[in-house]
Design an enzyme around this catalytic site. Structure first.
Site, PDB file in Angstrom:
ATOM      1  N   LYS A   1      46.725  26.444  31.620  1.00  0.00           N
ATOM      2  CA  LYS A   1      45.896  27.344  32.635  1.00  0.00           C
ATOM      3  C   LYS A   1      44.752  26.347  33.510  1.00  0.00           C
ATOM      4  O   LYS A   1      45.253  26.632  34.664  1.00  0.00           O
ATOM      5  CB  LYS A   1      45.125  28.375  31.870  1.00  0.00           C
ATOM      6  CG  LYS A   1      44.675  29.522  32.937  1.00  0.00           C
ATOM      7  CD  LYS A   1      43.275  30.239  32.328  1.00  0.00           C
ATOM      8  CE  LYS A   1      42.297  29.401  32.016  1.00  0.00           C
ATOM      9  NZ  LYS A   1      41.178  30.073  31.635  1.00  0.00           N
TER      10      LYS A   1
ATOM     11  N   CYS B   1      40.004  53.684  45.041  1.00  0.00           N
ATOM     12  CA  CYS B   1      41.379  54.581  44.840  1.00  0.00           C
ATOM     13  C   CYS B   1      41.117  55.837  45.790  1.00  0.00           C
ATOM     14  O   CYS B   1      41.942  56.055  46.349  1.00  0.00           O
ATOM     15  CB  CYS B   1      41.436  55.115  43.412  1.00  0.00           C
ATOM     16  SG  CYS B   1      41.938  53.770  42.378  1.00  0.00           S
TER      17      CYS B   1
END
Length: 229
Positions: A125, A203
């Protein structure tokens, strides 16, 4: 999967997660120093971005070069890393990595994945993120705990290990998303775990109806992550 990514892009368009202002890319953008960026990646493992960012500032003041790290007594170096997790191990990594750079690469950080992964404390990573951040090379998807967890939660993949998640995602995602997918999902994961109300408010404000419909699922998952599940 495509719909989920568009939803996450919508929720992340304000770039207000810790990774955006204190992540490795943000650190690199303040100095463009490849060694500092590699050090930040090593320190960032299992450590909050804020702690990594603050520690890099401390190390810069101390003198953040391979030679100076090697000259620094072990106890002093460990104390400089007070805010990062596993500081004793990471202090050892920094010394060994710096010694390898001085002995094998003339004090410069290599720009090939296989060379980077030979350095102490640098895994798959970190090597992939280094190349993406410093050189712009995107040779694979850098999968950390956030990306691995969220990819499984959203059923993009069904895997046990991050390297398995990488392989599956690289099969499904276009190469144009291989680089952006990490900071995009990492920031989403950070807000999901630590800033539930903020992400739910985003949202509600979203113009995408599917984002608002996703709220109940987000509430449940945010509760699990807050509780450490």
């Amino acid at each position: 999967m495509e719909e989920h990514i568009e939803l996450i892009k919508e929720l992340r368009k304000d770039r207000s997660a810790p990774v955006d202002s204190m992540g490795v890319r943000a650190i690199h953008n303040t100095s463009k120093d490849s060694y500092e960026t590699l050090v930040a990646l090593i320190l960032s493992t299992r450590t909050k971005d804020s702690a990594t960012y603050e520690t890099i500032q401390v190390l810069r003041h101390h003198g953040l070069t391979p030679l100076n790290i090697l000259k620094t007594p072990a106890l002093t170096l460990t104390s400089l890393l007070a805010k990062v997790n596993h500081r004793n191990r990471k202090a050892s990594y920094l010394r060994e990595m710096s010694e390898m750079l001085m002995n094998n690469f003339g004090g410069r950080v290599p720009d090939q994945e296989w060379q980077l992964r030979k350095l102490k404390g640098v895994g798959e990573k970190s090597a992939l993120l280094y190349l993406q951040t410093v050189t712009g090379k995107v040779t694979g998807i850098a999968v950390d705990a956030h990306l691995h967890s969220i990819a499984n939660w959203l059923s993009w993949v069904e895997t046990k290990r991050p390297h398995q998640t990488r392989k599956k995602l690289e099969q499904r995602l276009p190469r144009t998303l291989w680089g952006p997918i990490n900071p995009l999902v990492v920031g989403f994961g950070q807000e999901l775990a630590r800033e539930k109300q903020k992400i739910l408010h985003k949202c509600l404000r979203s113009s995408m109806l599917s984002t608002q419909a996703w709220m109940n699922q987000i509430k449940v998952e945010a509760g699990k992550r807050r509780d450490g599940s």
